[in-house]
Design an enzyme around this catalytic site. Structure first.
Site, PDB file in Angstrom:
ATOM      1  CG  ASP A 194      -0.207  -0.175   2.541  1.00 35.84           C
ATOM      2  OD1 ASP A 194       0.959  -0.612   2.526  1.00 35.84           O
ATOM      3  OD2 ASP A 194      -0.811   0.117   3.590  1.00 35.84           O
ATOM      4  CD  GLU A 279       9.545  -1.655  11.173  1.00 38.54           C
ATOM      5  OE1 GLU A 279       9.451  -1.773  12.426  1.00 38.54           O
ATOM      6  OE2 GLU A 279       8.586  -1.375  10.450  1.00 38.54           O
TER       7      GLU A 279
HETATM    8  C1  UGA Z   1       3.416  -0.595   9.274  1.00 33.60           C
HETATM    9  C2  UGA Z   1       4.716  -0.903   8.553  1.00 33.60           C
HETATM   10  O1  UGA Z   1       4.831  -0.023   7.435  1.00 33.60           O
HETATM   11  C3  UGA Z   1       4.692  -2.353   8.086  1.00 33.60           C
HETATM   12  O2  UGA Z   1       5.817  -2.632   7.333  1.00 33.60           O
HETATM   13  C4  UGA Z   1       4.626  -3.227   9.312  1.00 33.60           C
HETATM   14  O3  UGA Z   1       4.507  -4.581   8.909  1.00 33.60           O
HETATM   15  C5  UGA Z   1       3.397  -2.864  10.113  1.00 33.60           C
HETATM   16  O4  UGA Z   1       3.329  -1.470  10.385  1.00 33.60           O
HETATM   17  C6  UGA Z   1       3.442  -3.657  11.398  1.00 33.60           C
HETATM   18  O5  UGA Z   1       3.704  -3.070  12.440  1.00 33.60           O
HETATM   19  O6  UGA Z   1       3.282  -4.867  11.320  1.00 33.60           O
HETATM   20  P1  UGA Z   1       0.914  -0.664   8.232  1.00 33.60           P
HETATM   21  O7  UGA Z   1       0.513   0.265   7.154  1.00 33.60           O
HETATM   22  O8  UGA Z   1       0.374  -0.411   9.588  1.00 33.60           O
HETATM   23  O9  UGA Z   1       2.448  -0.789   8.251  1.00 33.60           O
HETATM   24  O10 UGA Z   1       0.596  -2.206   7.821  1.00 33.60           O
HETATM   25  P2  UGA Z   1      -0.149  -2.771   6.553  1.00 33.60           P
HETATM   26  O11 UGA Z   1       0.173  -1.973   5.367  1.00 33.60           O
HETATM   27  O12 UGA Z   1      -1.578  -2.976   6.893  1.00 33.60           O
HETATM   28  O13 UGA Z   1       0.530  -4.211   6.421  1.00 33.60           O
HETATM   29  C7  UGA Z   1       1.871  -4.373   6.041  1.00 33.60           C
HETATM   30  C8  UGA Z   1       1.965  -5.409   4.916  1.00 33.60           C
HETATM   31  O14 UGA Z   1       1.486  -6.659   5.392  1.00 33.60           O
HETATM   32  C9  UGA Z   1       1.149  -5.047   3.682  1.00 33.60           C
HETATM   33  O15 UGA Z   1       1.863  -5.375   2.522  1.00 33.60           O
HETATM   34  C10 UGA Z   1      -0.081  -5.915   3.813  1.00 33.60           C
HETATM   35  O16 UGA Z   1      -0.645  -6.296   2.582  1.00 33.60           O
HETATM   36  C11 UGA Z   1       0.451  -7.128   4.564  1.00 33.60           C
HETATM   37  N1  UGA Z   1      -0.575  -7.763   5.419  1.00 33.60           N
HETATM   38  C12 UGA Z   1      -1.363  -7.033   6.249  1.00 33.60           C
HETATM   39  C13 UGA Z   1      -0.732  -9.140   5.361  1.00 33.60           C
HETATM   40  O17 UGA Z   1      -0.034  -9.823   4.615  1.00 33.60           O
HETATM   41  N2  UGA Z   1      -1.684  -9.723   6.156  1.00 33.60           N
HETATM   42  C14 UGA Z   1      -2.495  -9.002   6.988  1.00 33.60           C
HETATM   43  O18 UGA Z   1      -3.351  -9.624   7.670  1.00 33.60           O
HETATM   44  C15 UGA Z   1      -2.323  -7.630   7.028  1.00 33.60           C
HETATM   45 MN    MN Z   2       0.726  -0.026   5.111  1.00 31.16          MN
END
Ligand code: UGA
Ligand code: MN
Length: 333
Positions: A194, A279
């Protein structure tokens, strides 16, 4: 006497008339006859064969100069292996479409897409197949107790952990299987589906020796977070929350050399890491702050943004569905 003169003149006149007439008839006969043009064509033929000769010489010269031209010995660009976790939701196809279109502009990029799913989905398979990118399609479901549930705040559990680790596992195995000396050349970057990526950030990270770092825009409740550079070294981090974390950086703000990833086969993301330490859980043990390589003009430029896509509201869709008038389920969104 006069009569004889008259006769002679008449004879001369008749003769003259006859000769002129024959001349005229001969001339008329020549018109429309094929002529033996060999003599006339000689200069034309010579010009043509001269030009042919020159053309041939030019072609020879071009061929020779191309054969002797040394192929520009540019060192091959290291491949950027981009690991992207992704999961099924209404905006997934839109996110992956946008991301794939960015990556199409990046040379030497290998996209490792890891679905948070017990199987590969047709939506992602089809999108990748048509993407025109070099890619590897993997899947790894997040364990139920580790997965965010409907209504949970997004910070409650880390996301994309098992997927990134699966991407790393594949990469290590695949590189081991590759013959040749340059199977260790490359860069590894974790790109969530995203975020918004400028093309420049990929050229910045391509020269990573160990771990490179740069600012991330619109993250952590700030306009940007970034490493602070003094004398070419990272001395601290500009962040609004717990700057004391070992590496208070977003996932989008660093890349590693493939060599480092391969030299540390056990290092991975810790799903049990406290909030904001994901991280750090990976980078700790791989690199020290002093070794970080600042990019993006000494971390003065924002080239990647932690954008988040609004969850679309489906109130009207649900209302129509209740009446049996919902959107056609066969249409992929
Ligand atoms: C922030 C950081 O930018 C992420 O890199 C980090 O993984 C996350 O926090 C965290 O603390 O875990 P954020 O925008 O809150 O990111 O997270 P998302 O964008 O919702 O998810 C990160 C990635 O994991 C995305 O590529 C999303 O597609 C993937 N994801 C999310 C999954 O594969 N499964 C899920 O159930 C949710
Ligand atoms: Mn994100």
């Amino acid at each position: 006497m006069a009569t004889r003169m008259k006769l002679k003149l008449k004879t001369v006149f008749v003769l003259y008339f006859m000769v002129s007439l024959m001349g005229l008839v001969y001339a008329l006969m020549q018109l429309g006859q094929r002529c033996d043009c060999a003599e006339h064509d000689m200069p034309k033929d010579r010009t043509i064969s001269r030009l042919r000769g020159e053309l041939h010489r030019f072609q020879e010269q071009i061929r020779k100069s191309e054969a002797t031209k040394q192929p520009q010995k540019q060192p091959a660009k290291p491949t950027i292996f981009v690991i992207t976790p992704t999961y099924a939701r209404l905006v997934q196809k839109a996110e992956l479409t946008r991301l794939s279109h960015t990556f199409l502009h990046v040379p030497q990029l290998h996209w490792i897409v890891v679905e948070d799913s017990p199987h590969k989905t047709p939506l992602v398979s089809d999108l990748l197949l048509k993407s025109g990118l070099t890619y590897t399609h993997l899947h790894m479901p997040t364990a139920k107790d580790r997965k965010l549930q409907e209504g949970d705040p997004s910070w409650l559990k880390p996301r994309g952990v098992e997927q990134r680790n699966e991407g790393l596992r594949w990469l290590r195995e695949d590189r081991r299987a590759q013959p040749g000396g340059d199977n260790q050349q490359g860069v590894v970057y974790f790109a969530d589906d995203d975020n918004t990526y400028s093309l420049q950030i990929f050229e910045e990270m391509r020269s990573t020796q160990r771990v490179s770092v740069w600012p991330v825009g619109l993250v952590g409740g700030m306009k940007y977070e970034r490493p602070v550079i003094e004398g070419g070294k990272v001395v601290r981090f500009h962040t609004g929350w717990r700057p004391s974390r070992p590496f208070p950086m977003d996932m989008a703000g660093f890349a590693l050399s493939l060599k480092l990833v391969l030299a540390n086969p056990e290092s991975c993301f810790d799903g049990d890491a406290p909030m904001g330490f994901l991280e750090s859980s990976f980078l700790q043990g791989l690199v020290t702050m002093d070794e970080l390589e600042p990019k993006a003009d000494n971390c003065s430029k924002v080239l990647v943004w932690h954008t988040r896509t609004e969850k679309p509201k489906m109130k009207r869709e649900e209302a129509l569905q209740a009446q049996g008038l919902g959107s056609d389920r066969a249409v992929e969104v």
